[in-house]
Design a protein around this motif. Structure first.
Motif, PDB file in Angstrom:
ATOM      1  N   THR A   1     -10.762   8.622   7.806  1.00  7.12           N
ATOM      2  CA  THR A   1     -11.078   7.188   7.916  1.00  7.12           C
ATOM      3  C   THR A   1      -9.915   6.321   8.412  1.00  7.12           C
ATOM      4  O   THR A   1      -9.957   5.096   8.291  1.00  7.12           O
ATOM      5  CB  THR A   1     -11.568   6.620   6.564  1.00  7.12           C
ATOM      6  N   SER A   2      -8.874   6.972   8.951  1.00  6.11           N
ATOM      7  CA  SER A   2      -7.811   6.154   9.543  1.00  6.11           C
ATOM      8  C   SER A   2      -8.223   5.880  10.983  1.00  6.11           C
ATOM      9  O   SER A   2      -8.390   6.803  11.777  1.00  6.11           O
ATOM     10  CB  SER A   2      -6.472   6.891   9.504  1.00  6.11           C
TER      11      SER A   2
ATOM     12  N   LYS B   1       2.097   5.521   9.406  1.00  4.92           N
ATOM     13  CA  LYS B   1       0.684   5.397   9.790  1.00  4.92           C
ATOM     14  C   LYS B   1       0.033   6.775   9.963  1.00  4.92           C
ATOM     15  O   LYS B   1       0.650   7.694  10.506  1.00  4.92           O
ATOM     16  CB  LYS B   1       0.571   4.617  11.101  1.00  4.92           C
ATOM     17  N   VAL B   2      -1.190   6.900   9.501  1.00  2.00           N
ATOM     18  CA  VAL B   2      -1.953   8.116   9.764  1.00  2.00           C
ATOM     19  C   VAL B   2      -2.611   7.921  11.121  1.00  2.00           C
ATOM     20  O   VAL B   2      -3.506   7.079  11.271  1.00  2.00           O
ATOM     21  CB  VAL B   2      -3.036   8.334   8.675  1.00  2.00           C
ATOM     22  N   GLU B   3      -2.112   8.636  12.122  1.00  2.80           N
ATOM     23  CA  GLU B   3      -2.684   8.479  13.468  1.00  2.80           C
ATOM     24  C   GLU B   3      -4.136   8.931  13.442  1.00  2.80           C
ATOM     25  O   GLU B   3      -4.437  10.014  12.931  1.00  2.80           O
ATOM     26  CB  GLU B   3      -1.883   9.304  14.487  1.00  2.80           C
ATOM     27  N   PRO B   4      -5.037   8.100  13.973  1.00  3.05           N
ATOM     28  CA  PRO B   4      -6.457   8.467  13.966  1.00  3.05           C
ATOM     29  C   PRO B   4      -6.664   9.872  14.546  1.00  3.05           C
ATOM     30  O   PRO B   4      -6.053  10.233  15.550  1.00  3.05           O
ATOM     31  CB  PRO B   4      -7.103   7.395  14.846  1.00  3.05           C
ATOM     32  N   GLY B   5      -7.475  10.623  13.855  1.00  4.00           N
ATOM     33  CA  GLY B   5      -7.794  11.970  14.352  1.00  4.00           C
ATOM     34  C   GLY B   5      -6.840  13.059  13.884  1.00  4.00           C
ATOM     35  O   GLY B   5      -7.073  14.239  14.140  1.00  4.00           O
ATOM     36  N   THR B   6      -5.758  12.686  13.189  1.00  4.82           N
ATOM     37  CA  THR B   6      -4.823  13.733  12.716  1.00  4.82           C
ATOM     38  C   THR B   6      -5.165  14.149  11.289  1.00  4.82           C
ATOM     39  O   THR B   6      -5.815  13.402  10.549  1.00  4.82           O
ATOM     40  CB  THR B   6      -3.351  13.254  12.742  1.00  4.82           C
ATOM     41  N   LYS B   7      -4.700  15.336  10.924  1.00  3.25           N
ATOM     42  CA  LYS B   7      -5.011  15.867   9.600  1.00  3.25           C
ATOM     43  C   LYS B   7      -3.809  15.664   8.679  1.00  3.25           C
ATOM     44  O   LYS B   7      -2.686  16.034   9.017  1.00  3.25           O
ATOM     45  CB  LYS B   7      -5.360  17.354   9.744  1.00  3.25           C
ATOM     46  N   VAL B   8      -4.064  15.064   7.542  1.00  2.00           N
ATOM     47  CA  VAL B   8      -2.969  14.752   6.614  1.00  2.00           C
ATOM     48  C   VAL B   8      -2.694  15.941   5.682  1.00  2.00           C
ATOM     49  O   VAL B   8      -3.616  16.542   5.149  1.00  2.00           O
ATOM     50  CB  VAL B   8      -3.357  13.514   5.758  1.00  2.00           C
TER      51      VAL B   8
ATOM     52  N   LEU C   1      -5.736  -3.390   6.533  1.00  2.98           N
ATOM     53  CA  LEU C   1      -4.600  -2.494   6.306  1.00  2.98           C
ATOM     54  C   LEU C   1      -4.861  -1.718   5.028  1.00  2.98           C
ATOM     55  O   LEU C   1      -5.205  -2.316   4.005  1.00  2.98           O
ATOM     56  CB  LEU C   1      -3.306  -3.307   6.136  1.00  2.98           C
ATOM     57  N   LYS C   2      -4.670  -0.400   5.074  1.00  2.00           N
ATOM     58  CA  LYS C   2      -4.955   0.416   3.887  1.00  2.00           C
ATOM     59  C   LYS C   2      -3.690   1.203   3.520  1.00  2.00           C
ATOM     60  O   LYS C   2      -3.089   1.836   4.387  1.00  2.00           O
ATOM     61  CB  LYS C   2      -6.112   1.365   4.201  1.00  2.00           C
TER      62      LYS C   2
ATOM     63  N   ALA D   1      -8.586   0.041  11.427  1.00  2.98           N
ATOM     64  CA  ALA D   1      -8.386   0.043   9.964  1.00  2.98           C
ATOM     65  C   ALA D   1      -7.529   1.251   9.591  1.00  2.98           C
ATOM     66  O   ALA D   1      -8.004   2.214   8.985  1.00  2.98           O
ATOM     67  CB  ALA D   1      -9.731   0.089   9.245  1.00  2.98           C
ATOM     68  N   PRO D   2      -6.234   1.182   9.948  1.00  5.71           N
ATOM     69  CA  PRO D   2      -5.368   2.349   9.743  1.00  5.71           C
ATOM     70  C   PRO D   2      -4.957   2.548   8.278  1.00  5.71           C
ATOM     71  O   PRO D   2      -4.857   1.580   7.521  1.00  5.71           O
ATOM     72  CB  PRO D   2      -4.138   2.022  10.591  1.00  5.71           C
ATOM     73  N   TRP D   3      -4.714   3.789   7.943  1.00  2.88           N
ATOM     74  CA  TRP D   3      -4.103   4.121   6.648  1.00  2.88           C
ATOM     75  C   TRP D   3      -2.592   4.261   6.826  1.00  2.88           C
ATOM     76  O   TRP D   3      -2.129   4.780   7.851  1.00  2.88           O
ATOM     77  CB  TRP D   3      -4.622   5.474   6.144  1.00  2.88           C
ATOM     78  N   TYR D   4      -1.857   3.832   5.827  1.00  2.00           N
ATOM     79  CA  TYR D   4      -0.417   4.085   5.766  1.00  2.00           C
ATOM     80  C   TYR D   4      -0.136   4.844   4.479  1.00  2.00           C
ATOM     81  O   TYR D   4      -0.607   4.428   3.410  1.00  2.00           O
ATOM     82  CB  TYR D   4       0.373   2.767   5.765  1.00  2.00           C
ATOM     83  N   ILE D   5       0.604   5.921   4.593  1.00  2.00           N
ATOM     84  CA  ILE D   5       0.991   6.677   3.393  1.00  2.00           C
ATOM     85  C   ILE D   5       2.415   6.237   3.041  1.00  2.00           C
ATOM     86  O   ILE D   5       3.363   6.491   3.784  1.00  2.00           O
ATOM     87  CB  ILE D   5       0.937   8.190   3.661  1.00  2.00           C
ATOM     88  N   ILE D   6       2.532   5.528   1.931  1.00  2.00           N
ATOM     89  CA  ILE D   6       3.831   4.940   1.568  1.00  2.00           C
ATOM     90  C   ILE D   6       4.522   5.796   0.503  1.00  2.00           C
ATOM     91  O   ILE D   6       3.975   5.962  -0.605  1.00  2.00           O
ATOM     92  CB  ILE D   6       3.634   3.506   1.004  1.00  2.00           C
ATOM     93  N   PRO D   7       5.692   6.317   0.809  1.00  2.00           N
ATOM     94  CA  PRO D   7       6.447   7.033  -0.221  1.00  2.00           C
ATOM     95  C   PRO D   7       6.737   6.056  -1.372  1.00  2.00           C
ATOM     96  O   PRO D   7       7.352   5.011  -1.153  1.00  2.00           O
ATOM     97  CB  PRO D   7       7.749   7.435   0.486  1.00  2.00           C
ATOM     98  N   ALA D   8       6.289   6.395  -2.583  1.00  3.05           N
ATOM     99  CA  ALA D   8       6.261   5.345  -3.624  1.00  3.05           C
ATOM    100  C   ALA D   8       6.956   5.721  -4.930  1.00  3.05           C
ATOM    101  O   ALA D   8       6.822   5.025  -5.931  1.00  3.05           O
ATOM    102  CB  ALA D   8       4.814   4.942  -3.893  1.00  3.05           C
ATOM    103  N   ASP D   9       7.716   6.798  -4.910  1.00  2.00           N
ATOM    104  CA  ASP D   9       8.467   7.116  -6.139  1.00  2.00           C
ATOM    105  C   ASP D   9       9.523   6.052  -6.420  1.00  2.00           C
ATOM    106  O   ASP D   9       9.860   5.784  -7.572  1.00  2.00           O
ATOM    107  CB  ASP D   9       9.147   8.491  -6.017  1.00  2.00           C
ATOM    108  N   ARG D  10      10.057   5.474  -5.341  1.00  2.00           N
ATOM    109  CA  ARG D  10      11.027   4.383  -5.504  1.00  2.00           C
ATOM    110  C   ARG D  10      10.281   3.061  -5.277  1.00  2.00           C
ATOM    111  O   ARG D  10       9.913   2.747  -4.142  1.00  2.00           O
ATOM    112  CB  ARG D  10      12.165   4.507  -4.470  1.00  2.00           C
TER     113      ARG D  10
END
Ligand code: AMP
Ligand code: MG
Length: 335
Positions: free
Chosen positions: A219-220, A8-15, A166-167, A224-233
């Motif tokens: 916008t997380s 999850k991208v915690e609201p207010g944090t920088k990715v 969910l994003k 309406a949180p964002w999730y960054i999913i490792p997706a190579d696999r």
């Protein structure tokens, strides 16, 4: 493992996407172990969507964003087929049509948000308007830069109206993307997917990462949180998304509504009587008993019919008398 917390991208944090490994697979070293775990979430997704649909109070919106070959189509195919098509809608957002382009950027999206009881899955979304639009200068900066706020307000409004959002950003490496493009070249059934544009877009990878980092950071939100999913696999991507969606839906606590009829009354009225009438053709004793019951019921019905007729006649007589009395009164008045 707590994938919600991990991704999850915690609201207010920088990715910083450079710091996230697209090949991460948590405690799974292979497809078989991931798919074994995923099977239980697939079952949950099926049950939970049934409850969401039956309850008809809340809704679920899932946004999928990724670069080309990032796995949006694959996720829909492998994860969301757990849902019943009745109550589930998938929308792909392409280059805006003339009509869409003549409206504000949320217009086409708002029309497709889920109704109560439904799930909407967005294959690309309103986020394209701060991604591709920004990277390709399709709108001036002072236009696209105001859209983050507009998106936040829009999603808050949906959340306030009972939509769970969910994003997912499917995070792949440039190498994996090229590998997938090559697989397409080697598979004639997927040649239709190939475009030179996909290759030229690779040159803008850095710009896309910057645009994604800003969108994910700005916008997380809690609702309406964002999730960054490792997706190579692909198998890990499917497992992580299945688990996060299943856990989130569990939290909705959907329940089947209370019946609107008296179930026992319906059973007695329609089903028990029907069973008695049919009887069991192989059970002579039961048949004899049934015959007895039928006779008794017929006698009861005949008796009831007689009573009803008597009652009716009595009522008619009473009414006749009343009318005659009234008639007499009127005639006297006239006289
Ligand atoms: P695909 O998802 O591969 O079918 O491609 C759809 C294309 O439409 C992608 O290149 C997107 O970047 C593009 N697209 C989607 N939304 C927008 C938008 N709002 N403005 C411009 N291009 C868009
Ligand atoms: Mg494409």
């Amino acid at each position: 493992m707590d994938y919600q917390k991990l991704f999850k991208v915690e609201p207010g944090t920088k990715v910083d996407l450079d710091k996230i490994d697209p090949r991460f697979t948590a405690n799974h070293s292979n497809k078989v172990s991931a798919e074994t775990e995923m099977a239980k979430y697939t079952r949950s997704l099926c049950d939970l969507q049934y409850l969401l649909y039956a309850e008809n109070k809340k809704s679920l919106l899932i946004c999928l964003q990724a670069l080309d070959a990032g796995g949006k189509d694959g996720t829909i195919n492998h994860v969301f087929t757990a849902f019943n098509p009745q109550g589930t809608r998938v929308y792909g957002f392409k280059i805006p049509t003339k009509e869409e382009a003549e409206h504000d950027f949320l217009w086409r999206v708002h029309k497709r948000v889920p109704a109560k009881g439904e799930v909407s899955i967005f294959n690309r979304s309103h986020y394209e308007d701060v991604l591709v639009v920004r990277v390709h200068n399709l709108a001036p900066k002072d236009v696209w830069s105001k859209r983050y706020e507009a998106i936040i307000d829009f999603e808050k409004d949906l959340a306030d109206n009972g939509t769970k959002i969910l994003k997912f950003y499917l995070h792949i490496s440039p190498d994996e993307q090229l590998r997938r493009f090559e697989q397409r070249l080697n598979d004639p059934t997927r040649h239709w997917k190939i475009s030179e544009y996909d290759y030229s877009e690779r040159e803008l990878w850095k710009e896309y990462m910057k645009a994604y980092e800003d969108a994910l950071s700005k916008t997380s939100t809690k609702y309406a949180p964002w999730y960054i999913i490792p997706a190579d696999r692909k198998w890990f991507r499917n497992l992580a998304i299945s688990k996060i969606v299943a856990e989130t839906m569990e939290g909705l606590n959907s329940k089947t509504p209370k019946p609107t009829v008296d179930i026992e009354e319906i059973r007695t009225k329609y089903h028990n009587a029907a069973t008695e009438e049919k009887g069991d053709p192989h059970n002579k004793k039961a048949q004899k008993k049934d015959k007895g019951k039928k006779k008794k019921r017929a006698a009861q019905q005949a008796e009831q019919k007689l009573k009803d007729e008597k009652k009716k006649k009595k009522k008619e007589k009473k009414e006749e008398k009343k009318a005659a009395k009234e008639n007499k009164g009127q005639n006297q008045d006239k006289g």
